[in-house]
Write a protein that holds these residues in place. Structure first.
Motif, PDB file in Angstrom:
ATOM      1  N   UNK A 107       0.844  -1.201   0.000  1.00 58.63           N
ATOM      2  CA  UNK A 107       0.000   0.000   0.000  1.00 58.63           C
ATOM      3  C   UNK A 107       0.882   1.255   0.000  1.00 58.63           C
ATOM      4  N   UNK A 108       1.976   1.206   0.776  1.00 61.79           N
ATOM      5  CA  UNK A 108       2.873   2.369   0.828  1.00 61.79           C
ATOM      6  C   UNK A 108       3.550   2.604  -0.520  1.00 61.79           C
ATOM      7  N   UNK A 109       3.922   1.514  -1.182  1.00 64.24           N
ATOM      8  CA  UNK A 109       4.524   1.652  -2.525  1.00 64.24           C
ATOM      9  C   UNK A 109       3.562   2.325  -3.486  1.00 64.24           C
ATOM     10  N   UNK A 110       2.306   1.912  -3.416  1.00 60.88           N
ATOM     11  CA  UNK A 110       1.283   2.496  -4.303  1.00 60.88           C
ATOM     12  C   UNK A 110       1.110   3.986  -3.997  1.00 60.88           C
ATOM     13  N   UNK A 111       1.134   4.344  -2.709  1.00 56.44           N
ATOM     14  CA  UNK A 111       0.981   5.758  -2.318  1.00 56.44           C
ATOM     15  C   UNK A 111       2.047   6.612  -3.000  1.00 56.44           C
ATOM     16  N   UNK A 112       3.246   6.050  -3.096  1.00 51.45           N
ATOM     17  CA  UNK A 112       4.366   6.778  -3.702  1.00 51.45           C
ATOM     18  C   UNK A 112       4.156   7.031  -5.197  1.00 51.45           C
ATOM     19  N   UNK A 113       3.200   6.350  -5.808  1.00 53.37           N
ATOM     20  CA  UNK A 113       2.910   6.610  -7.225  1.00 53.37           C
ATOM     21  C   UNK A 113       2.182   7.940  -7.402  1.00 53.37           C
ATOM     22  N   UNK A 114       1.837   8.595  -6.268  1.00 53.39           N
ATOM     23  CA  UNK A 114       1.219   9.924  -6.376  1.00 53.39           C
ATOM     24  C   UNK A 114      -0.210   9.976  -5.858  1.00 53.39           C
ATOM     25  N   UNK A 115      -0.592   9.003  -5.035  1.00 50.07           N
ATOM     26  CA  UNK A 115      -1.946   9.024  -4.465  1.00 50.07           C
ATOM     27  C   UNK A 115      -1.950   9.731  -3.114  1.00 50.07           C
ATOM     28  N   UNK A 116      -3.140  10.193  -2.709  1.00 54.58           N
ATOM     29  CA  UNK A 116      -3.312  10.764  -1.371  1.00 54.58           C
ATOM     30  C   UNK A 116      -3.743   9.684  -0.386  1.00 54.58           C
ATOM     31  N   UNK A 117      -4.430   8.700  -0.912  1.00 53.71           N
ATOM     32  CA  UNK A 117      -4.951   7.600  -0.097  1.00 53.71           C
ATOM     33  C   UNK A 117      -4.844   6.328  -0.923  1.00 53.71           C
ATOM     34  N   UNK A 118      -4.483   5.216  -0.272  1.00 58.33           N
ATOM     35  CA  UNK A 118      -4.554   3.919  -0.959  1.00 58.33           C
ATOM     36  C   UNK A 118      -5.380   2.981  -0.079  1.00 58.33           C
ATOM     37  N   UNK A 119      -6.433   2.421  -0.666  1.00 60.89           N
ATOM     38  CA  UNK A 119      -7.354   1.558   0.077  1.00 60.89           C
ATOM     39  C   UNK A 119      -7.080   0.095  -0.236  1.00 60.89           C
ATOM     40  N   UNK A 120      -7.231  -0.743   0.772  1.00 57.00           N
ATOM     41  CA  UNK A 120      -7.180  -2.183   0.535  1.00 57.00           C
ATOM     42  C   UNK A 120      -8.464  -2.628  -0.157  1.00 57.00           C
ATOM     43  N   UNK A 121      -8.337  -3.591  -1.037  1.00 55.56           N
ATOM     44  CA  UNK A 121      -9.498  -4.188  -1.705  1.00 55.56           C
ATOM     45  C   UNK A 121      -9.514  -5.670  -1.321  1.00 55.56           C
ATOM     46  N   UNK A 122     -10.491  -6.031  -0.467  1.00 52.81           N
ATOM     47  CA  UNK A 122     -10.608  -7.433  -0.033  1.00 52.81           C
ATOM     48  C   UNK A 122     -11.349  -8.202  -1.130  1.00 52.81           C
ATOM     49  N   UNK A 123     -10.602  -8.569  -2.174  1.00 52.46           N
ATOM     50  CA  UNK A 123     -11.270  -9.191  -3.320  1.00 52.46           C
ATOM     51  C   UNK A 123     -11.899 -10.527  -2.927  1.00 52.46           C
ATOM     52  N   UNK A 124     -11.201 -11.231  -2.030  1.00 57.08           N
ATOM     53  CA  UNK A 124     -11.782 -12.495  -1.532  1.00 57.08           C
ATOM     54  C   UNK A 124     -12.111 -12.342  -0.067  1.00 57.08           C
ATOM     55  N   UNK A 125     -13.291 -11.817   0.183  1.00 62.35           N
ATOM     56  CA  UNK A 125     -13.667 -11.541   1.574  1.00 62.35           C
ATOM     57  C   UNK A 125     -14.008 -12.793   2.333  1.00 62.35           C
ATOM     58  N   UNK A 126     -13.557 -12.841   3.586  1.00 55.65           N
ATOM     59  CA  UNK A 126     -13.831 -14.006   4.426  1.00 55.65           C
ATOM     60  C   UNK A 126     -14.862 -13.613   5.488  1.00 55.65           C
ATOM     61  N   UNK A 127     -16.016 -13.137   5.020  1.00 55.70           N
ATOM     62  CA  UNK A 127     -17.108 -12.803   5.931  1.00 55.70           C
ATOM     63  C   UNK A 127     -18.326 -13.634   5.537  1.00 55.70           C
ATOM     64  N   UNK A 128     -19.389 -13.524   6.328  1.00 53.36           N
ATOM     65  CA  UNK A 128     -20.581 -14.334   6.043  1.00 53.36           C
ATOM     66  C   UNK A 128     -21.211 -13.892   4.720  1.00 53.36           C
ATOM     67  N   UNK A 129     -22.070 -14.776   4.149  1.00 52.72           N
ATOM     68  CA  UNK A 129     -22.702 -14.473   2.868  1.00 52.72           C
ATOM     69  C   UNK A 129     -23.541 -13.197   2.965  1.00 52.72           C
TER      70      UNK A 129
END
Ligand code: UDP
Ligand code: MG
Length: 232
Positions: A107-129
């Protein structure tokens, strides 16, 4: 020494997760090789979370617990941690080990590309249906209504330039609208796919009866957008 990274973590009755989280986070942050602080916001836990945080902070100067006198919720806990953060870069995550601290360097590497915020994307979420379905509805409706072009508007694992977190109004549960608020303020928001783990300790504090009223908060945000977006 000048603090570069501030890690902010809300914790409510997370006694089984705190030790493991601290160890894995410390390994990652030591590897980042810049001065850091870890702000745990204990949201008036009724288990031994607070005591554990006090023990950890007694042996590690980088750890700063903040203790609420009464339970105020994740949103207020993040807001308080953001207010106290001294670093140039703020890193946020949950305390329950569902987020993986080892994702932070990417996430920190991505921030250095020039973003103000970088969010995680839980593409495979481990929560209930049910939770996954509600999240999908929330992500899609916010994409349509607010133009938020990120996939996961509620992942707690994020990195921010601290300047974008100034003068935020996150009271009344508005943390979950934060990406919308930052987008309306003109921030550049990036995202990175992150690991998501099932909750193996403690229990989720956000059951469906808490998640459903979030739709009402979305309408409140849409009605009073200026109040939340104003930076002055
Ligand atoms: N949390 C908090 N106060 C609360 C409820 C939750 O500080 O009143 C914290 C909790 O300890 C965790 C994070 O907010 O670190 C997210 O909560 P949870 O894991 O229960 O939510 P879920 O992952 O199920 O959405
Ligand atoms: Mg969780």
């Amino acid at each position: 020494m000048h603090t570069h990274y501030s890690v902010v973590i809300p914790a409510y009755n997370e006694e089984e997760a705190i030790g493991g989280l601290y160890r894995s986070l410390k390994e990652v942050m030591d590897g980042a090789a810049r001065p850091y602080e870890i702000i745990f916001v204990d949201d008036a836990s009724t288990d031994s979370t607070r005591q554990l945080l006090e023990d950890i902070s007694a042996s590690d100067d980088a750890v700063r617990p903040v203790c609420f006198p009464e339970n105020r919720g994740q949103s207020e806990a993040f807001a308080e941690g953001f207010r106290r953060a001294q670093g140039e870069i703020v890193i946020s995550l949950d305390a329950d080990l569902q987020n993986d601290p080892r994702d932070i360097p990417r996430l920190l590497e991505k921030l250095e590309e020039g973003y103000d915020v970088v969010c995680g994307w839980r593409r495979e979420r481990k929560d209930s249906a049910g939770v996954r379905l509600l999240s999908k509805v929330a992500n899609i409706s916010r994409r349509i209504i607010l133009g938020e072009k990120i996939h996961d508007v509620c992942c707690a694992l994020r990195v921010y330039r601290s300047t974008v977190l100034k003068n935020l109004n996150l009271s009344d549960g508005m943390y979950f609208m934060l990406t919308g608020i930052l987008l309306a303020r003109g921030c550049r928001i990036g995202e990175v796919v992150v690991n998501h783990r099932p909750r193996e300790t403690g229990e989720s504090k956000f059951n469906l009866s808490v998640r459903l009223p979030m739709a009402a908060l979305l309408f409140r945000y849409l009605l009073h957008k200026g109040r939340y977006v104003k930076t002055g």
